[in-house]
Scaffold this active site. Structure first.
Site, mmCIF file in Angstrom:
data_model
loop_
_atom_site.group_PDB
_atom_site.id
_atom_site.type_symbol
_atom_site.label_atom_id
_atom_site.label_comp_id
_atom_site.label_asym_id
_atom_site.label_seq_id
_atom_site.Cartn_x
_atom_site.Cartn_y
_atom_site.Cartn_z
ATOM 1 N N HIS A 136 -7.712 12.812 13.033
ATOM 2 C CA HIS A 136 -7.236 12.684 14.015
ATOM 3 C C HIS A 136 -8.477 11.790 14.604
ATOM 4 O O HIS A 136 -8.235 10.963 15.723
ATOM 5 C CB HIS A 136 -7.172 14.136 14.866
ATOM 6 C CG HIS A 136 -7.209 14.538 15.902
ATOM 7 N ND1 HIS A 136 -6.225 13.625 16.964
ATOM 8 C CD2 HIS A 136 -7.078 15.514 17.174
ATOM 9 C CE1 HIS A 136 -5.433 13.584 18.212
ATOM 10 N NE2 HIS A 136 -6.000 14.800 18.085
ATOM 11 N N ASP A 141 -3.315 9.496 16.670
ATOM 12 C CA ASP A 141 -3.487 10.731 17.570
ATOM 13 C C ASP A 141 -2.193 11.772 17.528
ATOM 14 O O ASP A 141 -0.991 11.074 16.792
ATOM 15 C CB ASP A 141 -3.281 9.750 18.948
ATOM 16 C CG ASP A 141 -4.444 8.745 18.921
ATOM 17 O OD1 ASP A 141 -5.933 8.853 18.901
ATOM 18 O OD2 ASP A 141 -4.115 7.703 19.756
#
Length: 425
Positions: free
Chosen positions: A396, A400
């Site tokens: 992450h 995204d």
């Protein structure tokens, strides 16, 4: 008689230490020249260390699982002669043997238990009366029954003094004080107290370190999507029915590999590695796909290199070759490293959702789950369709959530319309 000290050899460029994963000898064993004495592991590579001399083992300098530095004393051998010698680079013949072993370094090594505690059998007192056949169920309160069970006492042997022939706590105490014979419990229901301690060594230790690194340093986001694979499965069956004798049988993985090639061409940010120490993301035009493979010695990830340049059949053949090499321990070091994205598949075992852990330093992993026949509403009726979940995890910090979803949705679209897989441009 003299003594010959064998030291940890240089098992690879830039390697300062290695883990001892197996001894083939013990003190007192006779050895001959070129006989394998031990095996050490570094970076998923297992190297056998041969003896450069004939003699008898006097001393071992490490235990299985120990990390031994290069040139540290490994073992001492008694040889003919008077002087003590040290093999810092275990003689030219031994060094040549190690060098020749490089292409087949990944030999599975069986972890050996270091201690086993055996169950202690209770002593059986002699001369005790046998258990009587029950005529009727003994009368006793739940508390008395529990105490009798914990003490291993058969209440059928206890004389009752309570009202209506009920066994009391005093009756049980007196029976135990006289020396009760434990209840004969069927073997399948006997309590088991043995324990087994297995030291984590070799490849299993490497896997543990890799998982800890990935879990502690990568903030994972996992995205799960249903995919209709009915048309793809029909295509796969048709292609397998018409395959040539020299062509491998197709599974779903070669199709997914081709799907990844097309999808990663559109989203190169997912085909990347992240050096979080240097703060650098490296994107690759080449697609090197790691295939998580279970082997007798643990999880390995052989790498299908340049999947972008391989057809469905070529991808399947290379996948089969690498998986077999990983399982039988003949995969070369370069075949187990350098992946840019990984596929993991547990669908054959029945899982419908997984949360795969990213193969550090990659930024994504795609998980294949079980295919299920399910009713799907087509607007007018329910029809049977083959449905499979894709469970994909992303770093992450680099990918995204939106980009992860777009990536998986593109995979879904290609799988559900498999003709698109073969359209170029």
């Amino acid at each position: 008689m003299g003594k010959f000290v064998i030291k940890m050899p240089d098992v690879g460029e830039g390697v300062a230490e290695a883990e001892l994963v197996e001894w083939h000898v013990k003190p007192g064993d006779p050895v001959r020249e070129d006989m394998v004495l031990a095996a050490v592991m570094t970076d998923k590579a297992t190297v056998e260390i041969p003896s450069p001399v004939d003699g008898v083992v006097l001393w071992l300098g490490a235990e299985i699982g120990d990390i031994v530095a290069v040139k540290a004393p490994l073992l001492r051998i008694e040889i003919a002669g008077e002087d003590e010698a040290a093999a810092e680079e275990p003689l030219s013949a031994a060094t040549e043997m190690i060098a020749k072993a490089e292409p087949v370094l990944n030999k599975p090594v069986e972890a050996k238990p270091i201690a086993v505690a055996k169950a202690v059998e209770p002593e059986k007192p002699a001369g005790r009366p046998a258990i009587r056949e029950p005529v009727e169920r003994p009368l006793a309160s739940p508390a008395v029954r529990l105490r009798a069970q914990e003490a291993g006492v058969d209440l059928r042997q206890v004389s009752a003094t309570g009202p209506a022939g009920r066994i009391t706590h005093d009756d049980l105490d007196q029976f135990v004080a006289r020396g009760a014979q434990p209840v004969a419990v069927p073997a399948g229901l006997a309590r088991k107290t043995a324990t087994e301690e297995i030291k984590v060594t070799g490849l299993r230790r490497r896997i543990a370190e890799k998982m800890r690194l990935a879990s502690s340093r990568i903030p994972h986001i996992t995205y799960v999507e249903e995919v209709d694979v009915t048309d793809l499965e029909d295509l796969r069956a048709t292609m397998n029915a018409g395959r040539k004798p020299d062509q491998p049988k197709l599974t779903i993985l070669p199709f997914l590999m081709r799907v990844l090639v097309k999808t990663l061409g559109e989203q190169p940010g997912v085909n990347a590695t992240f050096d979080d120490d240097a703060g650098i993301v490296t994107r690759y035009s080449a697609v090197h796909i790691g295939i998580a493979t279970q082997t007798p010695s643990g999880l390995m990830v052989p790498v299908v290199r340049h999947a972008e340049a391989r057809s469905i059949w070529d991808s399947a053949a290379e996948l089969t070759r690498l998986s077999d090499a990983a399982r039988n321990g003949t995969a070369a070091r370069e075949e187990l490293s350098g992946s840019t994205i990984t596929i993991t598949s547990l669908g054959a075992l029945g899982g419908i959702v997984t949360t795969p852990i990213i193969n550090h330093p990659e930024v994504a992993i795609v998980g294949v789950n079980k295919i299920l026949m399910r009713p799907v509403w087509d607007g007018t009726q329910f029809i049977p369709r083959k449905i499979m979940n894709l469970s994909s995890s992303f770093d992450h910090r680099i990918v995204d959530g939106w980009d992860a979803a777009v990536f998986v949705q593109r995979i879904k679209a290609l799988i559900e319309t498999p003709a698109l897989i073969f359209i170029e441009g």
